[in-house]
Design an enzyme around this catalytic site. Structure first.
Site, PDB file in Angstrom:
ATOM      1  N   ASN A   9      11.849  -3.691  -3.394  1.00 46.25           N
ATOM      2  CA  ASN A   9      10.871  -2.700  -2.962  1.00 46.25           C
ATOM      3  C   ASN A   9      11.608  -1.691  -2.093  1.00 46.25           C
ATOM      4  O   ASN A   9      11.902  -1.942  -0.922  1.00 46.25           O
ATOM      5  CB  ASN A   9       9.737  -3.374  -2.180  1.00 46.25           C
ATOM      6  CG  ASN A   9       8.679  -2.390  -1.692  1.00 46.25           C
ATOM      7  OD1 ASN A   9       8.769  -1.196  -1.939  1.00 46.25           O
ATOM      8  ND2 ASN A   9       7.687  -2.896  -0.993  1.00 46.25           N
ATOM      9  N   ARG A  66       8.938  -2.589  -7.358  1.00 48.09           N
ATOM     10  CA  ARG A  66       7.646  -2.035  -6.980  1.00 48.09           C
ATOM     11  C   ARG A  66       7.740  -0.511  -7.050  1.00 48.09           C
ATOM     12  O   ARG A  66       8.646   0.101  -6.464  1.00 48.09           O
ATOM     13  CB  ARG A  66       7.271  -2.465  -5.572  1.00 48.09           C
ATOM     14  CG  ARG A  66       5.908  -1.935  -5.125  1.00 48.09           C
ATOM     15  CD  ARG A  66       6.058  -1.049  -3.934  1.00 48.09           C
ATOM     16  NE  ARG A  66       4.781  -0.452  -3.544  1.00 48.09           N
ATOM     17  CZ  ARG A  66       4.629   0.336  -2.504  1.00 48.09           C
ATOM     18  NH1 ARG A  66       5.659   0.623  -1.736  1.00 48.09           N
ATOM     19  NH2 ARG A  66       3.461   0.868  -2.236  1.00 48.09           N
ATOM     20  N   ASP A 123       1.776   0.374  -8.316  1.00 52.32           N
ATOM     21  CA  ASP A 123       0.631   0.282  -7.414  1.00 52.32           C
ATOM     22  C   ASP A 123      -0.618   0.906  -8.019  1.00 52.32           C
ATOM     23  O   ASP A 123      -1.734   0.591  -7.618  1.00 52.32           O
ATOM     24  CB  ASP A 123       0.958   0.978  -6.091  1.00 52.32           C
ATOM     25  CG  ASP A 123       1.332  -0.011  -4.998  1.00 52.32           C
ATOM     26  OD1 ASP A 123       1.093  -1.213  -5.165  1.00 52.32           O
ATOM     27  OD2 ASP A 123       1.884   0.430  -3.976  1.00 52.32           O
ATOM     28  N   LEU A 183      -5.288  -2.374   5.172  1.00 50.55           N
ATOM     29  CA  LEU A 183      -5.259  -1.591   6.401  1.00 50.55           C
ATOM     30  C   LEU A 183      -3.891  -1.732   7.050  1.00 50.55           C
ATOM     31  O   LEU A 183      -3.522  -2.803   7.524  1.00 50.55           O
ATOM     32  CB  LEU A 183      -6.364  -2.059   7.358  1.00 50.55           C
ATOM     33  CG  LEU A 183      -7.786  -2.010   6.788  1.00 50.55           C
ATOM     34  CD1 LEU A 183      -8.786  -2.531   7.807  1.00 50.55           C
ATOM     35  CD2 LEU A 183      -8.142  -0.598   6.350  1.00 50.55           C
ATOM     36  N   GLY A 186      -0.364   2.804   5.822  1.00 50.66           N
ATOM     37  CA  GLY A 186      -1.124   3.350   4.707  1.00 50.66           C
ATOM     38  C   GLY A 186      -2.364   2.503   4.558  1.00 50.66           C
ATOM     39  O   GLY A 186      -2.323   1.296   4.833  1.00 50.66           O
ATOM     40  N   ARG A 259      -1.163  -0.298  17.011  1.00 51.58           N
ATOM     41  CA  ARG A 259      -1.036  -1.128  18.211  1.00 51.58           C
ATOM     42  C   ARG A 259      -0.869  -0.267  19.463  1.00 51.58           C
ATOM     43  O   ARG A 259      -1.466  -0.555  20.514  1.00 51.58           O
ATOM     44  CB  ARG A 259       0.150  -2.079  18.055  1.00 51.58           C
ATOM     45  CG  ARG A 259      -0.029  -3.109  16.946  1.00 51.58           C
ATOM     46  CD  ARG A 259       1.274  -3.793  16.604  1.00 51.58           C
ATOM     47  NE  ARG A 259       2.246  -2.831  16.074  1.00 51.58           N
ATOM     48  CZ  ARG A 259       3.444  -3.166  15.620  1.00 51.58           C
ATOM     49  NH1 ARG A 259       3.830  -4.434  15.635  1.00 51.58           N
ATOM     50  NH2 ARG A 259       4.278  -2.242  15.154  1.00 51.58           N
TER      51      ARG A 259
END
Length: 288
Positions: A9, A66, A123, A183, A186, A259
């Site tokens: 990825n 991916r 995706d 969540l 992105g 955060r």
């Protein structure tokens, strides 16, 4: 059927890799390499880590990549050849921050391990089942013929959430009607009806839908025209602003990291509190 698969990825700041002995979902090995676009040095490090774990290239059955966007043609996992690479390159028009990195990784991997099958997993593929009334934009037909439609993203994540929920409920995923929430920096919400994606918040690109860490989410197209005509911005500057300088970062005036926004909001920072309320409201609205 047992298969050992190396998964790559390639992101904008990291190259993530994992080795899986399928059908087990637990990785034999996971690693994250910091840096820019994938290069031979990064794959050298991957091979060294594999060797340290006793995993040689000769023990692998395939390499999977991916890829964010499959465009209008690539709607399911696909074995990579030159024609598939060209389609992925065309789809990079919609996600210039993502597909070129995945392409760089797969081209390196195809050269390094030419005897291994290489597979692209998209995706957008999970959302190929969107009905036309959910997928089509009300724009001129020439635009739609050029590929302008809602594709959706985070499909692998939403599919995994669906399968995990089905396992936890001891139900067949094809019997469930659920709302899945991805969540993070992105973010998107997906409506899943009997195992099929029927609507999702993201659209043509990874910009649409919810407020994200540094991405705007849905914005009136007129705001983009205003920025071009009256703020004197170039298309590249507008694109950079919407991808890198919007979202929680712009609303809070502090950071795109949720955060950090939560920490500042707890300290009484007004803009951070507003950003959190807007973020939560848009998620609730999408679920509703």
């Amino acid at each position: 059927m047992n298969m050992r698969i190396l998964v790559l990825n390639a992101g904008s700041s990291t190259l993530k890799a994992g080795v899986f002995d399928m059908p087990s979902p637990q990785p034999l090995l996971e690693l994250t390499l910091d840096g820019g676009a994938p290069d031979d040095a990064a794959l050298d490090l991957v091979e060294h880590r594999l060797a340290d774990a006793g995993i040689g290239a000769q023990t692998l059955d395939a390499v999977a990549h991916r890829v964010a966007h499959g465009g209008p043609q690539l709607r399911e996992a696909t074995r990579i050849d030159d024609a598939v690479e060209r389609e992925i390159e065309r789809a990079a028009l919609w996600v210039p921050q993502h597909n070129p990195l995945a392409l760089a990784g797969m081209r390196l991997a195809r050269r390094r391990w030419p005897g291994l099958p290489q597979v692209a997993v998209f995706d957008t593929a999970f959302h190929a089942t969107l009905p036309d009334h959910a997928a089509l934009y009300a724009v001129p037909k020439t635009w739609r013929d050029a590929g302008v439609r809602r594709y959706g993203f985070h499909g692998m994540s939403h599919a995994h959430v669906m399968e995990s929920a089905a396992a936890a409920l001891d139900r067949d995923a094809r019997t469930l009607r659920i709302v899945s929430c991805h969540l993070g920096s992105g973010a998107s919400v997906c409506a899943i009806d009997h195992g099929r994606s029927v609507d999702t918040t993201m659209g043509l690109t990874a910009l649409g839908g919810l407020i994200m860490g540094t991405r705007s989410g849905d914005v009136d197209p007129g705001a983009v025209l205003f920025a071009l005509r009256h703020l004197g911005l170039t298309p590249a500057e507008v694109e950079r602003a919407l991808y890198e300088d919007s979202g929680l970062k712009a609303m809070s005036g502090t950071s795109g990291d949720l955060r950090e926004v939560e920490r500042r909001a707890a300290e009484g920072h007004d803009d951070a509190q507003t950003a959190l309320r807007a973020y939560a409201y848009r998620v609730r609205k999408a679920i509703g």
